[in-house]
Write a protein that holds these residues in place. Structure first.
Motif, mmCIF file in Angstrom:
data_model
loop_
_atom_site.group_PDB
_atom_site.id
_atom_site.type_symbol
_atom_site.label_atom_id
_atom_site.label_comp_id
_atom_site.label_asym_id
_atom_site.label_seq_id
_atom_site.Cartn_x
_atom_site.Cartn_y
_atom_site.Cartn_z
ATOM 1 N N THR A 159 0.834 -1.209 0.000
ATOM 2 C CA THR A 159 0.000 0.000 0.000
ATOM 3 C C THR A 159 0.866 1.255 0.000
ATOM 4 O O THR A 159 0.609 2.197 -0.760
ATOM 5 N N LEU A 206 4.114 -4.023 -8.562
ATOM 6 C CA LEU A 206 3.711 -4.589 -7.274
ATOM 7 C C LEU A 206 3.202 -6.013 -7.439
ATOM 8 O O LEU A 206 3.523 -6.886 -6.637
ATOM 9 N N GLU A 227 4.381 3.661 -6.984
ATOM 10 C CA GLU A 227 4.767 2.392 -7.605
ATOM 11 C C GLU A 227 3.599 1.873 -8.443
ATOM 12 O O GLU A 227 2.438 2.011 -8.056
ATOM 13 N N THR A 228 3.903 1.264 -9.587
ATOM 14 C CA THR A 228 2.842 0.797 -10.475
ATOM 15 C C THR A 228 2.258 -0.525 -9.989
ATOM 16 O O THR A 228 2.938 -1.329 -9.347
ATOM 17 N N LEU A 229 1.013 -0.738 -10.322
ATOM 18 C CA LEU A 229 0.322 -1.980 -9.976
ATOM 19 C C LEU A 229 1.012 -3.175 -10.640
ATOM 20 O O LEU A 229 1.152 -4.230 -10.021
ATOM 21 N N ALA A 283 2.438 1.735 -3.432
ATOM 22 C CA ALA A 283 1.447 2.246 -4.381
ATOM 23 C C ALA A 283 1.169 3.721 -4.108
ATOM 24 O O ALA A 283 1.088 4.537 -5.041
ATOM 25 N N HIS A 284 1.062 4.066 -2.852
ATOM 26 C CA HIS A 284 0.810 5.458 -2.447
ATOM 27 C C HIS A 284 1.971 6.365 -2.886
ATOM 28 O O HIS A 284 1.752 7.544 -3.205
#
Length: 157
Positions: A60, A72, A67-69, A63-64
Motif C-alpha cells: 500500500t 507490485l 509504484e505501479t500496480l 502504491a501510495h
C-alpha cells in the motif's frame, strides 16, 4: 484469526519496541538506498515470511508513493518479469537469500553479494542489509502474533 496479544501492553516490551520502531524511520528517511528499492525489499521479505499485515502495509505504501500496480503484482515473480532494473533484481535476490537463511547452505552466496555490490555503494549495501534484517524481525513479530493484513491505510501526505 485474531491478534494474539497487545505487545505494547507489557511496559518492558513496549519500551523495547519503541526503540526498535525508531530504527525504521531513520533508515527510510536518511539512507542512500533508493526508496523504490526499500519498498521492494520490504514487500518481498514480507511475502516470503507470510506476513499479511506487512505485505499490506508495504504494498500500500509503495502504491501510495507511485509504484505501479504491474510492478507490485510481479514482485513475487521478479525473476520471470521484465519490469525490474538490474539493481532492483540484485536487491531482491539478496533479500530472498537473506530471508531464507535457514533454507540455504551458507546463507547469502558470494555471487548474490557481488551482484548487489555492482549496483550499490557501501553505504547503500549497509542500508540494504539493515532493511533486510529489520523487515525480517518485524515480520516475525507480526506472524507470531497473528497480525492480519487488509485494513491498512497510509497516512495523508
Amino acid at each position: 484469526m485474531e491478534t494474539r496479544l497487545n505487545l505494547f501492553g507489557s511496559p518492558v516490551v513496549a519500551k523495547a519496541l519503541g526503540h526498535y520502531g525508531a530504527v525504521a524511520p531513520v533508515l527510510i528517511q536518511e539512507s542512500a538506498l533508493p526508496a523504490t528499492t526499500q519498498n521492494l525489499v520490504m514487500l518481498r521479505a514480507s511475502q516470503i515470511n507470510g506476513d499479511g499485515y506487512a505485505t499490506d502495509v508495504h504494498g500500500t505504501n509503495a502504491a501510495h508513493a507511485g509504484e505501479t500496480l504491474t510492478r507490485l503484482n510481479l514482485v513475487a515473480t521478479w525473476r520471470e518479469s521484465t519490469v525490474f532494473t538490474d539493481a532492483e533484481r540484485a536487491a531482491l535476490e539478496l533479500t530472498e537469500q537473506g530471508t531464507r537463511i535457514a533454507d540455504g547452505a551458507g546463507g547469502v552466496t558470494d555471487e548474490a553479494w557481488a551482484n548487489a555490490a555492482e549496483h550499490y555503494d557501501d553505504d547503500q549495501l549497509a542500508a540494504l542489509v539493515a532493511f533486510i534484517a529489520l523487515i525480517n524481525a518485524t515480520n516475525r513479530f507480526a506472524v507470531i502474533n497473528r497480525q492480519r493484513g487488509g485494513a491498512y491505510r497510509p497516512a495523508a501526505r
